[in-house]
Enzyme design. Sequence first.
Site, mmCIF file in Angstrom:
data_model
loop_
_atom_site.group_PDB
_atom_site.id
_atom_site.type_symbol
_atom_site.label_atom_id
_atom_site.label_comp_id
_atom_site.label_asym_id
_atom_site.label_seq_id
_atom_site.Cartn_x
_atom_site.Cartn_y
_atom_site.Cartn_z
ATOM 1 N N LYS A 18 -2.644 13.122 -13.501
ATOM 2 C CA LYS A 18 -3.780 12.449 -14.142
ATOM 3 C C LYS A 18 -3.571 10.941 -14.028
ATOM 4 O O LYS A 18 -2.779 10.362 -14.764
ATOM 5 C CB LYS A 18 -3.924 12.848 -15.610
ATOM 6 C CG LYS A 18 -5.246 12.369 -16.214
ATOM 7 C CD LYS A 18 -5.145 12.091 -17.683
ATOM 8 C CE LYS A 18 -4.389 10.832 -17.978
ATOM 9 N NZ LYS A 18 -5.030 9.597 -17.428
ATOM 10 N N CYS A 67 6.001 -3.528 -16.518
ATOM 11 C CA CYS A 67 6.991 -3.283 -17.572
ATOM 12 C C CYS A 67 8.293 -4.002 -17.274
ATOM 13 O O CYS A 67 9.092 -4.257 -18.180
ATOM 14 C CB CYS A 67 7.232 -1.782 -17.735
ATOM 15 S SG CYS A 67 7.665 -0.949 -16.198
ATOM 16 N N GLU A 127 5.297 -6.951 -25.834
ATOM 17 C CA GLU A 127 5.130 -6.971 -24.385
ATOM 18 C C GLU A 127 3.868 -7.752 -24.035
ATOM 19 O O GLU A 127 2.774 -7.417 -24.495
ATOM 20 C CB GLU A 127 5.046 -5.543 -23.850
ATOM 21 C CG GLU A 127 5.175 -5.443 -22.358
ATOM 22 C CD GLU A 127 5.347 -3.997 -21.881
ATOM 23 O OE1 GLU A 127 5.927 -3.800 -20.807
ATOM 24 O OE2 GLU A 127 4.902 -3.077 -22.594
#
Length: 487
Positions: free
Chosen positions: A184, A294, A391
């Site tokens: 997905k 990330c 983040e």
Amino acid sequence: MAAVTQKSVLSSVPTQLLIGGEWRDSLSATTFPVHDPATGSVLVEVADATIADGTAALDAAVAAQADWATTAPRERGEILRCAFELLTARTEELALLMTLEMGKPLAESRGEVTYGAEFLRWFSEEAVRIHGRYAVNPAGGSRLLTLQKPVGPTFMVTPWNFPLAMGTRKIGPAVAAGCTMVVKPAGETPLSMLALAAVLEEAGLPPGVLNVITTSSSAEVSEPIIRDPRLRKLTFTGSTSVGRRLVEQSAEQLLRVSMELGGNAPFLVFEDADLDAAVDGAMLAKMRNIGEACTSANRFLVHESVVDDFAAALARRMGALTVGKGTKAGVEVGPLITETARDGVDELVRDAVERGATVLTGGVKVAGRGHFYAPTVLADVPAGARVLTEEIFGPVAPVTTFTDEADAVRQANATEYGLVAYAYTRDHARVLRISEALDFGMVGINTGIVSNAAAPFGGVKHSGFGREGGFEGIHEYLETTYVSLNP
């Protein structure tokens, strides 16, 4: 060779679901739009999978598992090798497709195609190196035999920021190990995954081994798949908050789980560092993928004796970057993925400035169409600023200081995340000390890029668990069976 254009690329990419080797519409016959983040315009509409479509995809993966598991390792490896060659040959088409749906400049998209293809080549070679062992029982008599078997049907959820490479990094080892898959992709960037699936199909991957469902209702469609007792593994790349929910769902069936989650990477610059090299590395670690990674450097911790020189040099480099639509020549910084993402980045900058940080360059949204944010360097960022703990996922570099090595390590480790840390120093003894002391799954020394198909990628703490790539990557898709033989 025909010219690669937006029209030709978009007209050639599949927009349906791939289930059991068949490209078909969703059972609801509905679609959802894929937008260009540089303009906000709709690129194409893709099939919007329902819960029933998700179940059908898992049905297909389960039905194909037994035959695929017994397929010769060499055959599995050759399919991956063929897919590697096809991806490489179509770099320009795939790069343009990626830039259109995700926004990164074409040069970076080409780099991702090369990086993503390398996982297919690496795991094509690992497919024939799945080993067991044979040993004599230390007590005598019996023999100990171990076998490595595929885990089984796997559900893969991939992110929008590296829409091709995060697919190959998961699909490559699964194919090599003999696992079937339901993938997905992120709703923002499904086209690269659909194109990848078509390439793997062309390379000879049998029907049902790889199934792809695109949906605007990710949580609703994913949960029944995760809770289905026939599923044996879940792998996810994305935010820690979503990963936590998926792990909770996976507990019901005690699935094998691998999670590559958020990061808050420190970038340490020691007093003995080559500052020119450190700035070069900072640009790579911060600005790769527009900062939407990330692994992106999130906090620049610089020794107090060199912080002013470093910050000024970084600001000059960041301020000189060209911002614009990624398909245009000379553009170095594309748009952020959504307006919400850009607003979030701006909110972090505003918070830092209100707390006393100084804007050396940028610090503003770029006016006009698209989700652009000016490359930004913040100096004198106070300890309480959110930009140091959350983040960022954007082109913002907050700079702060440390006094000595112990202080640097303490500040670097003061985060719930533990994906990657970077450090610049010429002291070889320090390299060993900080590599052991830094609480991160990966450490880059005098380099701004750590990702490599031949190396294990992954983090600790709230950055997740499991490893992708390297010799370790295929073991995420293998189970060990022990056989006790009495001769």
